[in-house]
Motif scaffolding. Structure first.
Motif, PDB file in Angstrom:
ATOM      1  N   LEU A   1       0.841  -1.201   0.000  1.00 12.32           N
ATOM      2  CA  LEU A   1       0.000   0.000   0.000  1.00 12.32           C
ATOM      3  C   LEU A   1       0.879   1.255   0.000  1.00 12.32           C
ATOM      4  O   LEU A   1       0.625   2.210  -0.746  1.00 12.32           O
ATOM      5  N   VAL A   2       1.916   1.221   0.835  1.00 11.14           N
ATOM      6  CA  VAL A   2       2.841   2.358   0.908  1.00 11.14           C
ATOM      7  C   VAL A   2       3.600   2.487  -0.414  1.00 11.14           C
ATOM      8  O   VAL A   2       3.799   3.580  -0.938  1.00 11.14           O
ATOM      9  N   MET A   3       3.972   1.311  -0.970  1.00 13.74           N
ATOM     10  CA  MET A   3       4.737   1.309  -2.222  1.00 13.74           C
ATOM     11  C   MET A   3       3.981   1.928  -3.383  1.00 13.74           C
ATOM     12  O   MET A   3       4.570   2.572  -4.240  1.00 13.74           O
ATOM     13  N   VAL A   4       2.650   1.717  -3.409  1.00  9.04           N
ATOM     14  CA  VAL A   4       1.877   2.275  -4.526  1.00  9.04           C
ATOM     15  C   VAL A   4       1.469   3.722  -4.255  1.00  9.04           C
ATOM     16  O   VAL A   4       0.699   4.317  -5.003  1.00  9.04           O
ATOM     17  N   GLY A   5       2.002   4.276  -3.167  1.00  7.30           N
ATOM     18  CA  GLY A   5       1.853   5.710  -2.907  1.00  7.30           C
ATOM     19  C   GLY A   5       0.678   6.087  -2.033  1.00  7.30           C
ATOM     20  O   GLY A   5       0.255   7.240  -2.042  1.00  7.30           O
ATOM     21  N   LEU A   6       0.125   5.150  -1.273  1.00  7.26           N
ATOM     22  CA  LEU A   6      -0.992   5.482  -0.394  1.00  7.26           C
ATOM     23  C   LEU A   6      -0.537   5.477   1.054  1.00  7.26           C
ATOM     24  O   LEU A   6       0.381   4.749   1.421  1.00  7.26           O
ATOM     25  N   GLN A   7      -1.210   6.282   1.863  1.00  7.92           N
ATOM     26  CA  GLN A   7      -0.866   6.359   3.276  1.00  7.92           C
ATOM     27  C   GLN A   7      -1.880   5.538   4.066  1.00  7.92           C
ATOM     28  O   GLN A   7      -3.046   5.906   4.161  1.00  7.92           O
ATOM     29  N   PRO A   8      -1.444   4.389   4.623  1.00  6.43           N
ATOM     30  CA  PRO A   8      -2.421   3.581   5.363  1.00  6.43           C
ATOM     31  C   PRO A   8      -2.881   4.298   6.635  1.00  6.43           C
ATOM     32  O   PRO A   8      -2.199   5.168   7.134  1.00  6.43           O
ATOM     33  N   GLY A   9      -4.036   3.917   7.107  1.00 11.08           N
ATOM     34  CA  GLY A   9      -4.581   4.541   8.318  1.00 11.08           C
ATOM     35  C   GLY A   9      -6.008   4.985   8.094  1.00 11.08           C
ATOM     36  O   GLY A   9      -6.555   4.801   7.004  1.00 11.08           O
ATOM     37  N   PRO A  10      -6.625   5.570   9.121  1.00  4.39           N
ATOM     38  CA  PRO A  10      -8.045   5.909   9.009  1.00  4.39           C
ATOM     39  C   PRO A  10      -8.348   6.920   7.908  1.00  4.39           C
ATOM     40  O   PRO A  10      -9.459   6.944   7.370  1.00  4.39           O
ATOM     41  N   ARG A  11      -7.362   7.768   7.591  1.00  4.04           N
ATOM     42  CA  ARG A  11      -7.629   8.778   6.553  1.00  4.04           C
ATOM     43  C   ARG A  11      -7.724   8.169   5.159  1.00  4.04           C
ATOM     44  O   ARG A  11      -8.152   8.827   4.216  1.00  4.04           O
ATOM     45  N   LEU A  12      -7.336   6.909   5.050  1.00  8.47           N
ATOM     46  CA  LEU A  12      -7.436   6.212   3.760  1.00  8.47           C
ATOM     47  C   LEU A  12      -8.896   6.198   3.292  1.00  8.47           C
ATOM     48  O   LEU A  12      -9.179   6.323   2.098  1.00  8.47           O
ATOM     49  N   PHE A  13      -9.809   6.052   4.255  1.00  8.67           N
ATOM     50  CA  PHE A  13     -11.231   6.008   3.910  1.00  8.67           C
ATOM     51  C   PHE A  13     -11.750   7.374   3.456  1.00  8.67           C
ATOM     52  O   PHE A  13     -12.735   7.456   2.750  1.00  8.67           O
ATOM     53  N   LEU A  14     -11.074   8.437   3.877  1.00 11.46           N
ATOM     54  CA  LEU A  14     -11.503   9.782   3.464  1.00 11.46           C
ATOM     55  C   LEU A  14     -10.818  10.186   2.167  1.00 11.46           C
ATOM     56  O   LEU A  14     -11.460  10.594   1.204  1.00 11.46           O
TER      57      LEU A  14
END
Lengths: 160, 497
Positions: free
Chosen positions: B338-351
């Motif tokens: 997930l981090v590798m494809v440029g996303l920040q995991p965590g609750p803000r992922l849903f926003l």
């Protein structure tokens, strides 16, 4: 020494490097608020790793001694060691002869040495393997690999 | 938008040919991984990581997630047909699956296993859909102090909940944390533990760690364990595989119990599919109506653990998506992806990336249905693949590990690192050290330090102030309890001895 003691010793050496490395940078940051510096966390992690492994080293019984030759070269372990060596060789081949030749040679050597299959099936498998990897990596994924020093020196402009 | 609308939007987004094909490919690869002993979902995902580097997040993650939950279904086929569990969580399926096979009811057992996996997976998905959003909304209230406490809790839980040796677990954890500390300091940007090597100025890349530790080492180890393939005499016709309505009703209570146990075990950090299936089997031995036949060939003994296994896989996505905390080694790899494809995991992922999250969850509903069809129709293919895999898999995986690691940054140093971690992985596996604390530490180590530094700033240097926050206090008490209980048990057992 048993294998687990060797690993504990290796971890102790690794942790010691961590301790030395963390002492080379400030342990405390001197900003508005005094807090942990760059070396603080590495020092804690490496110290904990060192203590746990030192404890393990003395706790483990050394009656089952590690036999270097038996552990690496006996029975199927010999095959695994050869496979590891072939993997290193694959990297060297990719650099020297390019991806296609490297995969072909690696598949052939692995087929002959590890699996002891007949010549025809080894050649067939190696050819299919190389073709599939070429299609997937170079054609589909368009990944850039070294062309191979050997062919570059020969002045052959193949993309292999 | 409410959860249902978001989910339907996600499913709709997945209904395009490319994503459907990737979903089918992922679940198919997952089922194969489940079938093949020595090649787990974590290994397969780690090997494929270099290929998703720089690719769009949704297609990449749909494929990887497909491998993860697909593996939970595939393992039952060889467990029943050959008494060879492809995965550790499929071991329990052998207890009753293989006796059923010997009685000539192997097809039926496979049918029940596949349908139980489907039910467990689907109900697990519904629970994931229902729980992930509220949990992430709750987690939005978390500050750095809470995150720091959650990380500490996760590290301790992953070591103390499972049946791992606590000392080995902590060695694995601190080793991983030390690896994550290499490179630039979180607060000041000062390079540390680099010893003058330029390549170590940045962070240690996740791909060489994952590929070496899980890919190359696993395959080398599989060469040392020569597996003797026993060919199955039975042929499986489609009409023999489908269970009757009566058999389905008979197994339904076990499936439901397995689903519930599996899901909540999956949510807990450290307790993976193996513990979930074992717990379910133990429970079924106590309460199932057919308990007298357990071990001799009971369909309920296959149904419960199989439902539990798939439900557990879905449960593990709850903390991964909503808190950014992996519950197991495999979800740790997924989080790394997930981090590798440029996303920040965590609750803000849903926003921030709700299209991505709901797209992945939507694809799981589709993939779960695809799995049933694949597993029912392709049993002979899976058994044939098991037969030929022994000769070809190590060669293919060896090439993938080296070429894949090299291709990410065209760096020989990364390949060297991969070999180093392969050796570490060999030590870990030979000496029975757990890998999940190491992987989770490598992924969360950087964040743990960052949250601690932020906490120090917020508390103006007085760290004791964090205990005034109720969530932090509860999490620390839970962490201490989890750490103390197994140690006191161990000391008591030592005294008795």
């Amino acid at each position: 020494m048993s294998l687990s003691q060797i690993f504990s010793l290796f971890c102790c050496v690794f942790a010691s490097l961590g301790i030395i490395g963390s002492l080379m940078v400030p342990l405390v940051s001197s900003g508005q608020i005094v807090g942990p510096g760059p070396g603080f966390f590495p020092l804690i992690f490496s110290s904990a790793l060192f203590i746990l492994n030192a404890f393990s080293f003395f706790k483990e019984k050394s009656d089952k001694k590690f036999n270097f030759h038996e552990s690496l070269f006996s029975g199927s372990r010999k095959k695994a060691f050869i496979f590891f060596f072939l993997n290193c060789l694959l990297l060297l081949f990719v650099y020297t002869f390019g991806l296609v030749i490297a995969i072909l040679v690696f598949s052939l050597l692995s087929g002959f040495i590890l699996k002891r299959q007949d010549v025809r099936s080894v050649f067939l498998f190696s050819a299919i393997n190389t073709f599939v990897f070429y299609i997937v990596f170079i054609v589909l994924f368009k990944m850039a690999f070294p062309q191979g020093m050997f062919f570059r020196l020969l002045g052959i402009g193949w993309y292999i | 938008m409410n959860t249902m609308e978001l989910l339907f939007q996600g499913i709709q987004a997945c209904l395009n040919p490319t994503l459907l094909l990737l979903c089918a490919a992922g679940t198919f690869m997952g089922a194969i991984v489940g079938v093949l002993p020595g090649l787990g979902p974590a290994t397969a995902i780690a090997i494929l990581l270099p290929m998703i580097y720089g690719k769009p997040p949704l297609p990449a993650f749909i494929t990887l997630a497909g491998i993860y939950y697909g593996a939970a279904s595939g393992g039952s086929i060889t467990s029943i047909a050959l008494n060879v569990p492809g995965e550790s969580q499929s071991v329990v399926t052998c207890f009753d699956g293989y006796p059923l096979q010997k009685q000539g009811k192997g097809g039926k057992a496979m049918g029940i296993a596949i349908l139980s996996s489907f039910l467990g997976g689907t109900v697990g998905l519904i629970l994931l859909t229902a729980l992930a959003t509220p949990l992430s909304k709750f987690a939005l209230k978390f500050g750095p102090q809470e995150y720091f406490a959650v990380y500490v809790f996760t590290f301790i839980a992953i070591i103390c909940i499972g049946k791992m040796d606590v000392r080995k677990g902590f060695i694995s954890l601190f080793f991983g944390l030390l690896i994550s500390a290499i490179g630039q300091d979180t607060g000041t940007g000062v390079p540390r533990l680099d010893f003058g090597i330029i390549y170590l100025w940045g962070k240690v890349e996740f791909i060489p760690v994952a590929v070496g530790l899980l890919g190359l080492s696993e395959i080398i180890l599989s060469i040392t364990e020569d597996m003797v393939y026993v060919e199955s005499d039975n042929t499986y016709k489609l009409k023999d595989i489908f269970p009757t309505i009566k058999e389905l009703i008979f197994c339904l209570p076990s499936m439901i119990r397995g689903t519930i146990v599996g899901f909540f075990t999956g949510v807990l950090p450290g307790a993976g599919g193996t513990i979930a299936t074992m717990l379910t089997y133990k429970l079924e031995e106590q309460v199932a109506s057919d308990r007298k036949n357990f071990g001799k060939g009971s369909l309920q003994g296959v149904a419960g653990p199989e439902a539990s296994n798939n439900s557990c896989a879905m449960g593990a996505f709850v903390p991964t998506f909503s808190l950014g905390i992996p519950g197991s080694g495999t979800t740790a790899i997924l989080l790394g992806a997930l981090v590798m494809v440029g996303l920040q995991p965590g609750p803000r992922l849903f926003l921030r990336d709700s299209e991505f999250v709901w797209g992945v969850i939507g694809s799981m509903y589709i993939g779960n249905t695809m799995l049933v069809v694949q597993c029912l129709l392709l049993i002979p293919l899976f058994l044939w693949l098991l037969k030929i895999s022994q000769k070809t898999i190590p060669i293919i995986v060896g090439i993938l590990c080296i070429i894949g690691t090299y291709s990410v940054q065209n760096s020989l140093f990364d390949v060297g690192l991969m070999f180093f971690f392969a050796i570490i992985g060999l030590f870990f596996k030979t000496l029975d050290f757990p890998l999940s604390p190491f992987l989770i530490a490598v992924i969360l180590g950087f964040d743990l330090e960052l949250r601690f530094l932020q906490t120090i700033q917020i508390c103006k240097g007085n760290i004791s102030l964090i205990f005034t926050r109720p969530i932090v206090f509860v999490l620390f008490i839970a962490s201490i309890a989890m750490f103390v209980i197994p140690i006191s048990k161990w000391m008591r057992s030592k005294k008795v001895r």
